[in-house]
Every structure is written in structure tokens, then in C-alpha cells.
Design a protein around this motif. Structure first.
Motif, PDB file in Angstrom:
ATOM      1  N   ASP A 101      65.609  -2.434  83.866  1.00  0.00           N
ATOM      2  CA  ASP A 101      64.393  -2.119  83.189  1.00  0.00           C
ATOM      3  C   ASP A 101      64.637  -1.229  81.930  1.00  0.00           C
ATOM      4  OD1 ASP A 101      62.654  -3.541  84.898  1.00  0.00           O
ATOM      5  OD2 ASP A 101      61.794  -1.745  85.908  1.00  0.00           O
ATOM      6  N   ILE A 102      65.724  -0.202  82.276  1.00  0.00           N
ATOM      7  CA  ILE A 102      66.289   0.627  81.134  1.00  0.00           C
ATOM      8  C   ILE A 102      66.838  -0.137  80.014  1.00  0.00           C
ATOM      9  CG2 ILE A 102      67.813   2.440  80.564  1.00  0.00           C
ATOM     10  CD1 ILE A 102      66.964   3.826  82.994  1.00  0.00           C
ATOM     11  N   HIS A 103      67.641  -0.922  80.517  1.00  0.00           N
ATOM     12  CA  HIS A 103      68.358  -2.111  79.488  1.00  0.00           C
ATOM     13  C   HIS A 103      67.331  -2.882  78.668  1.00  0.00           C
ATOM     14  CE1 HIS A 103      70.678  -5.598  78.462  1.00  0.00           C
ATOM     15  NE2 HIS A 103      71.696  -4.881  78.358  1.00  0.00           N
TER      16      HIS A 103
ATOM     17  N   ILE B 287      64.421  -3.895  73.690  1.00  0.00           N
ATOM     18  CA  ILE B 287      63.233  -4.227  73.073  1.00  0.00           C
ATOM     19  C   ILE B 287      63.314  -2.927  71.812  1.00  0.00           C
ATOM     20  CG2 ILE B 287      60.982  -3.643  73.142  1.00  0.00           C
ATOM     21  CD1 ILE B 287      60.910  -4.993  76.157  1.00  0.00           C
ATOM     22  N   THR B 288      63.857  -1.679  72.155  1.00  0.00           N
ATOM     23  CA  THR B 288      63.863  -0.623  70.963  1.00  0.00           C
ATOM     24  C   THR B 288      64.472  -1.105  69.910  1.00  0.00           C
ATOM     25  OG1 THR B 288      63.431   0.953  72.941  1.00  0.00           O
ATOM     26  CG2 THR B 288      64.452   1.658  70.926  1.00  0.00           C
ATOM     27  N   HIS B 289      65.784  -1.729  70.236  1.00  0.00           N
ATOM     28  CA  HIS B 289      66.688  -2.116  69.075  1.00  0.00           C
ATOM     29  C   HIS B 289      65.865  -2.950  68.279  1.00  0.00           C
ATOM     30  CE1 HIS B 289      70.376  -3.170  67.039  1.00  0.00           C
ATOM     31  NE2 HIS B 289      70.216  -4.286  67.171  1.00  0.00           N
ATOM     32  N   THR B 290      65.277  -3.805  68.817  1.00  0.00           N
ATOM     33  CA  THR B 290      64.423  -4.995  68.037  1.00  0.00           C
ATOM     34  C   THR B 290      63.326  -4.201  67.191  1.00  0.00           C
ATOM     35  OG1 THR B 290      64.949  -6.907  69.758  1.00  0.00           O
ATOM     36  CG2 THR B 290      63.231  -7.353  68.504  1.00  0.00           C
ATOM     37  N   ILE B 291      62.616  -3.560  67.801  1.00  0.00           N
ATOM     38  CA  ILE B 291      61.795  -2.828  67.071  1.00  0.00           C
ATOM     39  C   ILE B 291      62.431  -1.982  65.855  1.00  0.00           C
ATOM     40  CG2 ILE B 291      59.871  -0.897  67.390  1.00  0.00           C
ATOM     41  CD1 ILE B 291      59.543  -1.914  70.219  1.00  0.00           C
ATOM     42  N   GLU B 292      63.195  -1.318  66.259  1.00  0.00           N
ATOM     43  CA  GLU B 292      63.956  -0.792  65.326  1.00  0.00           C
ATOM     44  C   GLU B 292      64.488  -1.525  63.808  1.00  0.00           C
ATOM     45  OE1 GLU B 292      67.867   2.259  64.565  1.00  0.00           O
ATOM     46  OE2 GLU B 292      67.661   1.143  66.319  1.00  0.00           O
ATOM     47  N   GLU B 293      64.842  -2.776  64.432  1.00  0.00           N
ATOM     48  CA  GLU B 293      65.146  -3.664  63.088  1.00  0.00           C
ATOM     49  C   GLU B 293      63.879  -4.120  62.418  1.00  0.00           C
ATOM     50  OE1 GLU B 293      67.248  -6.853  65.217  1.00  0.00           O
ATOM     51  OE2 GLU B 293      68.980  -6.074  64.987  1.00  0.00           O
ATOM     52  N   ARG B 294      62.797  -4.445  63.304  1.00  0.00           N
ATOM     53  CA  ARG B 294      61.735  -4.718  62.360  1.00  0.00           C
ATOM     54  C   ARG B 294      61.157  -3.672  61.530  1.00  0.00           C
ATOM     55  NH1 ARG B 294      58.609  -8.407  67.166  1.00  0.00           N
ATOM     56  NH2 ARG B 294      60.245  -9.814  67.299  1.00  0.00           N
ATOM     57  N   ILE B 295      61.343  -2.520  62.138  1.00  0.00           N
ATOM     58  CA  ILE B 295      60.613  -1.194  60.994  1.00  0.00           C
ATOM     59  C   ILE B 295      61.473  -1.227  59.994  1.00  0.00           C
ATOM     60  CG2 ILE B 295      60.705   1.168  61.131  1.00  0.00           C
ATOM     61  CD1 ILE B 295      59.834   1.022  64.065  1.00  0.00           C
TER      62      ILE B 295
END
Length: 79
Positions: A17-19, A24-32
């Protein structure tokens, strides 16, 4: 012994789950980051538009002064 196996299984699930959250966090960071670039581009375009309008207003004001001067000179010929 079963409780140790259950705890180990739960730790594996939590680790996965952490992985997944990291991904997901990396993907969101790229989108931001992409969104920030788009917004910055829009702000730059807006600033240029404002500058263009200010230049047009300045030129229009100058033309108005010139027209007034020409009208004043023309009036001297009418009288």
C-alpha cells in the motif's frame, strides 16, 4: 505462530500500500508540475496582453493630443 504469520502478511500488505501511495504521489506531483507550467504560461500571456493594452492606451492618448493640436491649428484658418 498464526498471529506472527498474520502480522507478517499485514506488514506485506501495508508495504505494498505504501509503495502504491508513493507511485500515486509521484504521478500527482508530475501533474501539479504540468499544471503550474500551464498557469505560468497563462499568467505570462495575460501580462503581455495588459502591457499591449497599456501601450495602445498610451498611443491613443498621444494621438488624441495630436488631433487636438491639429484641430486648434485648423480653427485658426477658419477665422
Amino acid at each position: 505462530m498464526q498471529s506472527i504469520i498474520d502480522a507478517s502478511n499485514q506488514m506485506n500488505i501495508n508495504s505494498q500500500d505504501i509503495h502504491d501511495l508513493v507511485h500515486i504521489t509521484h504521478t500527482i506531483e508530475e501533474r501539479i508540475g504540468s499544471t503550474v507550467e500551464i498557469v505560468n504560461g497563462a499568467v505570462d500571456a495575460s501580462n503581455k496582453t495588459v502591457q499591449d493594452f497599456e501601450e495602445i492606451a498610451s498611443v491613443a492618448g498621444h494621438l488624441n493630443i495630436l488631433i487636438d493640436e491639429v484641430n486648434t491649428k485648423l480653427e485658426t484658418f477658419h477665422t
